[in-house]
Design a protein around this motif. Sequence first.
Motif, PDB file in Angstrom:
ATOM      1  N   GLN A 268      45.794  37.060  31.284  1.00 45.57           N
ATOM      2  CA  GLN A 268      45.274  38.331  31.792  1.00 45.57           C
ATOM      3  C   GLN A 268      43.762  38.423  31.575  1.00 45.57           C
ATOM      4  OE1 GLN A 268      47.886  40.967  29.558  1.00 45.57           O
ATOM      5  NE2 GLN A 268      48.847  41.654  31.447  1.00 45.57           N
ATOM      6  N   LYS A 269      43.308  37.965  30.395  1.00 47.88           N
ATOM      7  CA  LYS A 269      41.875  38.038  30.089  1.00 47.88           C
ATOM      8  C   LYS A 269      41.069  37.110  30.986  1.00 47.88           C
ATOM      9  CE  LYS A 269      40.170  38.731  25.904  1.00 47.88           C
ATOM     10  NZ  LYS A 269      39.904  38.646  24.457  1.00 47.88           N
ATOM     11  N   VAL A 270      41.555  35.890  31.208  1.00 45.58           N
ATOM     12  CA  VAL A 270      40.858  34.939  32.087  1.00 45.58           C
ATOM     13  C   VAL A 270      40.799  35.526  33.503  1.00 45.58           C
ATOM     14  CG1 VAL A 270      40.923  32.630  33.139  1.00 45.58           C
ATOM     15  CG2 VAL A 270      41.487  32.902  30.717  1.00 45.58           C
ATOM     16  N   TYR A 271      41.937  36.009  33.978  1.00 40.66           N
ATOM     17  CA  TYR A 271      42.050  36.575  35.325  1.00 40.66           C
ATOM     18  C   TYR A 271      41.086  37.765  35.507  1.00 40.66           C
ATOM     19  CZ  TYR A 271      44.254  39.173  39.210  1.00 40.66           C
ATOM     20  OH  TYR A 271      44.491  39.853  40.365  1.00 40.66           O
ATOM     21  N   ALA A 272      41.133  38.695  34.546  1.00 42.97           N
ATOM     22  CA  ALA A 272      40.278  39.886  34.637  1.00 42.97           C
ATOM     23  C   ALA A 272      38.807  39.504  34.597  1.00 42.97           C
ATOM     24  CB  ALA A 272      40.603  40.848  33.490  1.00 42.97           C
ATOM     25  N   GLY A 273      38.451  38.520  33.761  1.00 45.82           N
ATOM     26  CA  GLY A 273      37.064  38.057  33.645  1.00 45.82           C
ATOM     27  C   GLY A 273      36.561  37.446  34.943  1.00 45.82           C
ATOM     28  N   VAL A 274      37.407  36.632  35.582  1.00 46.03           N
ATOM     29  CA  VAL A 274      37.035  35.976  36.853  1.00 46.03           C
ATOM     30  C   VAL A 274      36.837  37.035  37.942  1.00 46.03           C
ATOM     31  CG1 VAL A 274      37.867  34.469  38.709  1.00 46.03           C
ATOM     32  CG2 VAL A 274      38.116  33.755  36.338  1.00 46.03           C
ATOM     33  N   LEU A 275      37.768  37.992  38.035  1.00 46.08           N
ATOM     34  CA  LEU A 275      37.671  39.042  39.064  1.00 46.08           C
ATOM     35  C   LEU A 275      36.411  39.879  38.883  1.00 46.08           C
ATOM     36  CD1 LEU A 275      41.158  40.596  39.835  1.00 46.08           C
ATOM     37  CD2 LEU A 275      40.035  38.668  40.870  1.00 46.08           C
ATOM     38  N   GLU A 276      36.119  40.213  37.628  1.00 44.65           N
ATOM     39  CA  GLU A 276      34.933  41.043  37.359  1.00 44.65           C
ATOM     40  C   GLU A 276      33.654  40.308  37.782  1.00 44.65           C
ATOM     41  OE1 GLU A 276      32.453  43.200  33.824  1.00 44.65           O
ATOM     42  OE2 GLU A 276      34.223  42.037  33.265  1.00 44.65           O
ATOM     43  N   LYS A 277      33.587  39.016  37.450  1.00 47.29           N
ATOM     44  CA  LYS A 277      32.408  38.220  37.811  1.00 47.29           C
ATOM     45  C   LYS A 277      32.254  38.132  39.331  1.00 47.29           C
ATOM     46  CE  LYS A 277      29.956  34.750  35.342  1.00 47.29           C
ATOM     47  NZ  LYS A 277      29.944  33.727  34.348  1.00 47.29           N
ATOM     48  N   ALA A 278      33.386  37.973  40.021  1.00 50.94           N
ATOM     49  CA  ALA A 278      33.353  37.866  41.487  1.00 50.94           C
ATOM     50  C   ALA A 278      32.863  39.168  42.106  1.00 50.94           C
ATOM     51  CB  ALA A 278      34.740  37.533  42.013  1.00 50.94           C
ATOM     52  N   GLN A 279      33.301  40.301  41.536  1.00 52.72           N
ATOM     53  CA  GLN A 279      32.909  41.601  42.090  1.00 52.72           C
ATOM     54  C   GLN A 279      31.453  41.955  41.787  1.00 52.72           C
ATOM     55  OE1 GLN A 279      36.039  43.889  40.347  1.00 52.72           O
ATOM     56  NE2 GLN A 279      37.542  43.122  41.790  1.00 52.72           N
ATOM     57  N   GLU A 280      30.933  41.380  40.692  1.00 52.43           N
ATOM     58  CA  GLU A 280      29.543  41.658  40.303  1.00 52.43           C
ATOM     59  C   GLU A 280      28.540  40.883  41.156  1.00 52.43           C
ATOM     60  OE1 GLU A 280      29.178  40.717  36.194  1.00 52.43           O
ATOM     61  OE2 GLU A 280      29.699  42.728  35.513  1.00 52.43           O
ATOM     62  N   GLY A 281      28.985  39.788  41.769  1.00 48.52           N
ATOM     63  CA  GLY A 281      28.081  38.923  42.536  1.00 48.52           C
ATOM     64  C   GLY A 281      27.621  39.573  43.836  1.00 48.52           C
ATOM     65  N   SER A 282      26.798  38.855  44.558  1.00 45.93           N
ATOM     66  CA  SER A 282      26.312  39.339  45.849  1.00 45.93           C
ATOM     67  C   SER A 282      27.489  39.454  46.819  1.00 45.93           C
ATOM     68  CB  SER A 282      25.281  38.366  46.420  1.00 45.93           C
ATOM     69  OG  SER A 282      25.904  37.126  46.701  1.00 45.93           O
ATOM     70  N   SER A 283      27.261  40.170  47.945  1.00 43.19           N
ATOM     71  CA  SER A 283      28.346  40.335  48.914  1.00 43.19           C
ATOM     72  C   SER A 283      28.784  38.981  49.477  1.00 43.19           C
ATOM     73  CB  SER A 283      27.930  41.277  50.038  1.00 43.19           C
ATOM     74  OG  SER A 283      26.793  40.755  50.698  1.00 43.19           O
ATOM     75  N   LEU A 284      27.834  38.036  49.594  1.00 38.52           N
ATOM     76  CA  LEU A 284      28.176  36.698  50.090  1.00 38.52           C
ATOM     77  C   LEU A 284      29.091  35.975  49.102  1.00 38.52           C
ATOM     78  CD1 LEU A 284      27.797  34.395  52.184  1.00 38.52           C
ATOM     79  CD2 LEU A 284      25.803  33.653  50.850  1.00 38.52           C
ATOM     80  N   LYS A 285      28.723  36.053  47.805  1.00 37.28           N
ATOM     81  CA  LYS A 285      29.538  35.399  46.762  1.00 37.28           C
ATOM     82  C   LYS A 285      30.945  35.988  46.726  1.00 37.28           C
ATOM     83  CE  LYS A 285      26.237  33.464  43.470  1.00 37.28           C
ATOM     84  NZ  LYS A 285      25.612  33.577  42.152  1.00 37.28           N
ATOM     85  N   THR A 286      31.031  37.307  46.871  1.00 40.17           N
ATOM     86  CA  THR A 286      32.345  37.974  46.863  1.00 40.17           C
ATOM     87  C   THR A 286      33.183  37.512  48.059  1.00 40.17           C
ATOM     88  OG1 THR A 286      31.315  39.885  45.816  1.00 40.17           O
ATOM     89  CG2 THR A 286      33.495  40.226  46.746  1.00 40.17           C
ATOM     90  N   THR A 348      53.066  39.095  38.811  1.00 36.87           N
ATOM     91  CA  THR A 348      52.986  38.188  39.953  1.00 36.87           C
ATOM     92  C   THR A 348      51.547  37.877  40.344  1.00 36.87           C
ATOM     93  OG1 THR A 348      55.111  38.930  40.802  1.00 36.87           O
ATOM     94  CG2 THR A 348      53.620  37.945  42.400  1.00 36.87           C
ATOM     95  N   GLU A 349      50.685  38.905  40.342  1.00 40.39           N
ATOM     96  CA  GLU A 349      49.305  38.672  40.796  1.00 40.39           C
ATOM     97  C   GLU A 349      48.583  37.650  39.917  1.00 40.39           C
ATOM     98  OE1 GLU A 349      46.454  42.049  40.133  1.00 40.39           O
ATOM     99  OE2 GLU A 349      48.242  43.049  39.358  1.00 40.39           O
ATOM    100  N   VAL A 350      48.913  37.616  38.626  1.00 45.49           N
ATOM    101  CA  VAL A 350      48.258  36.660  37.719  1.00 45.49           C
ATOM    102  C   VAL A 350      48.783  35.247  37.955  1.00 45.49           C
ATOM    103  CG1 VAL A 350      47.805  36.067  35.300  1.00 45.49           C
ATOM    104  CG2 VAL A 350      47.821  38.458  35.995  1.00 45.49           C
ATOM    105  N   THR A 351      50.111  35.083  38.040  1.00 46.51           N
ATOM    106  CA  THR A 351      50.660  33.733  38.251  1.00 46.51           C
ATOM    107  C   THR A 351      50.253  33.190  39.618  1.00 46.51           C
ATOM    108  OG1 THR A 351      52.782  34.669  38.990  1.00 46.51           O
ATOM    109  CG2 THR A 351      52.644  33.999  36.678  1.00 46.51           C
ATOM    110  N   THR A 474      46.843  46.397  31.866  1.00 49.14           N
ATOM    111  CA  THR A 474      46.018  45.418  31.118  1.00 49.14           C
ATOM    112  C   THR A 474      45.596  44.227  31.974  1.00 49.14           C
ATOM    113  OG1 THR A 474      48.074  44.508  30.190  1.00 49.14           O
ATOM    114  CG2 THR A 474      46.785  45.950  28.765  1.00 49.14           C
ATOM    115  N   ASN A 475      45.977  44.213  33.261  1.00 50.84           N
ATOM    116  CA  ASN A 475      45.556  43.127  34.160  1.00 50.84           C
ATOM    117  C   ASN A 475      44.125  43.362  34.664  1.00 50.84           C
ATOM    118  OD1 ASN A 475      47.778  41.571  34.053  1.00 50.84           O
ATOM    119  ND2 ASN A 475      48.596  42.099  36.056  1.00 50.84           N
ATOM    120  N   ASN A 476      43.281  43.880  33.808  1.00 51.20           N
ATOM    121  CA  ASN A 476      41.895  44.141  34.202  1.00 51.20           C
ATOM    122  C   ASN A 476      41.031  44.003  32.961  1.00 51.20           C
ATOM    123  OD1 ASN A 476      41.262  46.865  32.888  1.00 51.20           O
ATOM    124  ND2 ASN A 476      43.265  47.184  33.830  1.00 51.20           N
TER     125      ASN A 476
END
Length: 587
Positions: A268-286, A348-351, A474-476
């Motif tokens: 959950q922590k790895v997943y939430a960390g990756v999603l947060e980083k993706a959302q913080e990036g530029s619109s192109l990166k997202t 399911t979303e994490v797996t 907690t999936n965030n």
Amino acid sequence: MNLAEAIITKNVEKQATKSAIGFKKKESWKELSWKKFSEIVFKTANALKNAGIQENDKVAIYSDNSAEWMIFDLASMAVGAITVPIYSTNNAEQAEYIINDSQAKIILVGDQAQYDASLDTLKKENSLQSIIVSKKAVWIKKEFNSYYLEDFIAKSSSELEICKKDEKDVATLIYTSGTTGTPKGVMLTHGNFLKAFDAHFEFFKFKNFEEELSLAFLPLSHVFERSWSLLCLYGGARVYFLEDPKNIAKALEEIKPTMMCAVPRFFQKVYAGVLEKAQEGSSLKTKIFNWATEIGRQTAELRRNEHPVPFGLKLKEFFANTLVFSKIKEKMGGRLWFLPCGGASLSTEVTQFFESVGIHITVGYGLTETTATLTLFPLTHFEHGTSGKPLPGVEVRIGENDEIQARGNGIMKGYYNRPDETKAVFTEDGWFKTGDAGKFDEKGNLIITDRIKDLMKTSNGKYIAPQQIENLLTNNNLIQQIMLIAEGRQFVSALIVPNFEFLRDYLKKNNIPFTNWEEIVNKDQIINFYKEKIKELQEHLSDYEKVKKFTLMPAEFEINTGEITPTLKVKRNVVLTKYADIIEKMY
């Protein structure tokens, strides 16, 4: 056959010079070959015999993960003794209870606090006779039968005739940490382990398993990591031992394991960390991230059902991997592909996310009493959102009140010296009652609905399954820990431990000066921010399931205060009692 013999003899014959285990000494990782590893195990076994340990005597281990932990475990079993693991986080009183209940004669300890606690027990003249210390940095009192492991084994022989064992002979007593009740010693036999290992190999049909490398970072005192690490050694794979789980990120990059067992919170922590980083990036990166995960999802789905991946999609997958997935995998060492997961449910979303990245999480279900695994995901044709299918040699059925019941290879012999409690967890026709509620889907996959004891009934008569809602929240990256309250109440409330790392960043971005966490979690701005986010996260829940009120906690629930188990599950009874005043204020 003796479990220690099954692990050591075959591997020394097949791959004597190949590495068996790895451990950190000062700042670098070292390895022991199978030959050297077996010699140290046998020297330790002979030292135990010389110290008066006989067949069926109890030998305790009270230490963080280490090479010495595994050596002592196998050495104890090799002489026919019974290993009794104690969580390294247990306090002196908890450790003393286990030592006395099991009647352990010798104990291996890892640090000063564990030595001091064991010494207090030894001075009380109970069963404990000697303390063995794995580290020279620990200060010991030699007049109280205390020895450094190095000195303890120095003069013993590395030749050993391993004690013959029947499959019904007890190999270990594992005291359940449980979320309720007094710890009970679960008796697992040599046959429980060996049959479970063979069932895993039959189930997965691994290729070149001896080339795999596993990192042991969950506590070896827990049945999950212990069974997995012993299984890896049984199959000839290397196992590296991480002493402090807080160093997991660094260890992954240094060791580059191919396999590792973990609990849902890790994913959950790895997943939430990756999603947060993706959302913080530029619109192109997202956009690139979203495109890559969609490509990954499509290819993963085809492979899950053993369908060929078209050339065009393979090409897209190559670019998705180059641009996005390789960076995620690199953070986890770059070679991980097989990750058994247990201890609680995983959404399911994490797996699906990990599968799309190219990392297979093998979700499983089991208990200490079942030698860890009852059911698990196969490598293909698994169903997300389930706990997989029963292992060969294991039968699972749904009994009264939807209770999951099991019989077969891994089921314990019983609770040590507790015939009445043993009888209470078996049906008249010999099925073990897990205490968990579940059902089967149309394809024969087990779905855990919740712990029967954890199901909550509101004062309006509605049933709440807390685990599923807690998982959703907690999936965030906002929430580190959560505990729902609903039993006998008119609505659902929660105690929430924020992710303090995330919260610190939020304070900086919003120019909120940091004072202390007690003050921060009571600020209206912070509470309102969490209100909005929780409202978003539980949009699709039924109204009666939604968290209506919550309290933000100023500190994490801790293992050493008894608020959570070593596999990070909240002990509801402890938390309900400890924070009763805070809970009442919400109603």
